[in-house]
Design a protein around this motif. Structure first.
Motif, short mmCIF file in Angstrom:
data_model
loop_
_atom_site.label_atom_id
_atom_site.label_comp_id
_atom_site.label_asym_id
_atom_site.label_seq_id
_atom_site.Cartn_x
_atom_site.Cartn_y
_atom_site.Cartn_z
N GLU A 124 0.83 -1.20 0.00
CA GLU A 124 0.00 0.00 0.00
C GLU A 124 0.86 1.24 0.00
N PRO A 125 0.33 2.37 -0.47
CA PRO A 125 1.11 3.61 -0.46
C PRO A 125 1.42 4.02 0.97
N TYR A 149 -2.51 14.08 -2.88
CA TYR A 149 -2.43 12.67 -3.30
C TYR A 149 -3.82 12.09 -3.57
N ASN A 155 3.09 9.32 -6.93
CA ASN A 155 4.10 9.55 -5.90
C ASN A 155 4.29 11.06 -5.75
N GLN A 210 4.59 4.89 -3.67
CA GLN A 210 3.91 3.63 -3.92
C GLN A 210 4.81 2.48 -3.47
N GLN A 241 6.06 5.26 -13.22
CA GLN A 241 4.97 5.82 -12.43
C GLN A 241 5.02 7.34 -12.43
#
Length: 290
Positions: A124-125, A149, A155, A210, A241
């Protein structure tokens, strides 16, 4: 996914503020009436963080004790009727199960410290808050980043502007486009020459990443200083990403240096209701003698 967990790397030796840190973890050096680390933890909690992973090292047991329940102290304060102080002490205790402590046995760099938290963070982030940096902001610096976010994902790294002539002392971002305080970025440059710096936006010690970064840190080659650098893994992650920078609304204080630590103490003293008047008087007194 919502950002619920945060990593605080607290295993460093604190060499820039020796000899004080021979016996006291640098993160517990007091800024007025509470340790620097308390401000960072409060920032994370205000942002909605539910679980904090402290990556510790040798001689850092005092950090774990600080966030525990001091039964004897609480009983003593309660018997003496010092309710206001008792409430302040109780506010520093993290709820049961809201903190984990893992060891970084060797000082192999920030990237390695973050990697040590991989099993607790999971898939998970998560946020990273460098404990050397206190961010004075309302809402908190990380809370501002989490709000951003929730809109764009990906990110995010926190940035703040510095005079162009000082960019060679920092890591700065390469911006692509901007929407208010949110900036799409294409890269990071560590301590660039002024004439070739892509911007004057320096990276502050706050990140939302991430979980794929853990796989990159797993096989990351040593970088600057022979250490596993988080920024090197982030640069690789950027290839697949989205990365954003967020220019937070607030002021940061680098408590890892003696001058920065002094500035943090002074700023928070001037903003403390209990001692603000005395602090202002002292500042005027000493300024008049310069």
């Amino acid at each position: 996914m919502r950002v619920r967990k945060a990593v605080l790397p607290v295993a460093g030796f604190g060499t820039r503020v020796l000899p004080a840190t021979k016996a006291i973890p640098k993160e517990l050096l007091p800024v007025v009436d509470r340790p620097a680390l308390q401000y960072v933890v409060d920032e994370a909690l205000e942002a909605g963080i539910e679980h904090i992973v402290f990556v510790t090292g040798r001689n850092k047991g005092a950090i774990e004790d600080y966030f525990d329940i001091p039964y004897e102290l609480e009983v003593a304060l309660e018997k003496k009727g010092k309710d206001a102080i008792l409430e302040q002490v109780r506010a520093t205790t993290l709820p049961a199960g809201a903190a984990s402590f893992v060891r970084q046995q060797s000082p192999l760099g920030l990237g390695h410290a973050v990697w040590c938290a991989r099993d607790i963070i999971g898939n998970e982030p998560f946020a990273i808050l460098l404990p050397d940096v206190i961010v004075k902001a309302q809402p908190s610096g990380l809370a501002q980043m989490v709000e951003a976010y929730n809109k764009v994902g990906g990110n995010i790294v926190a940035v703040d502007p510095v005079p162009m002539e000082r960019v060679s002392s920092y890591g700065v971002i390469a911006p692509v486009s901007r929407d208010g305080r949110l900036i799409k970025m294409s890269g990071m440059v560590e301590k660039p020459p002024v004439e070739s710096a892509p911007s004057n936006l320096k990276i502050t010690g706050r990140y939302i990443l991430q979980p794929e970064v853990f796989g990159l840190l797993e096989d990351q080659d040593p970088g600057a200083g022979g250490e596993i650098q988080l920024t090197d893994a982030m640069a690789r992650q950027m290839e697949s990403q989205d990365f954003y920078a967020y220019e937070f609304d607030g002021k940061e204080y680098d408590c890892g240096s003696k001058a920065g630590y002094f500035e943090a103490v002074l700023a928070h003293a001037l903003d403390n209701e209990e001692i603000a008047d005395a602090a202002k008087s002292l500042v005027k007194q000493y300024a008049s003698n310069l």
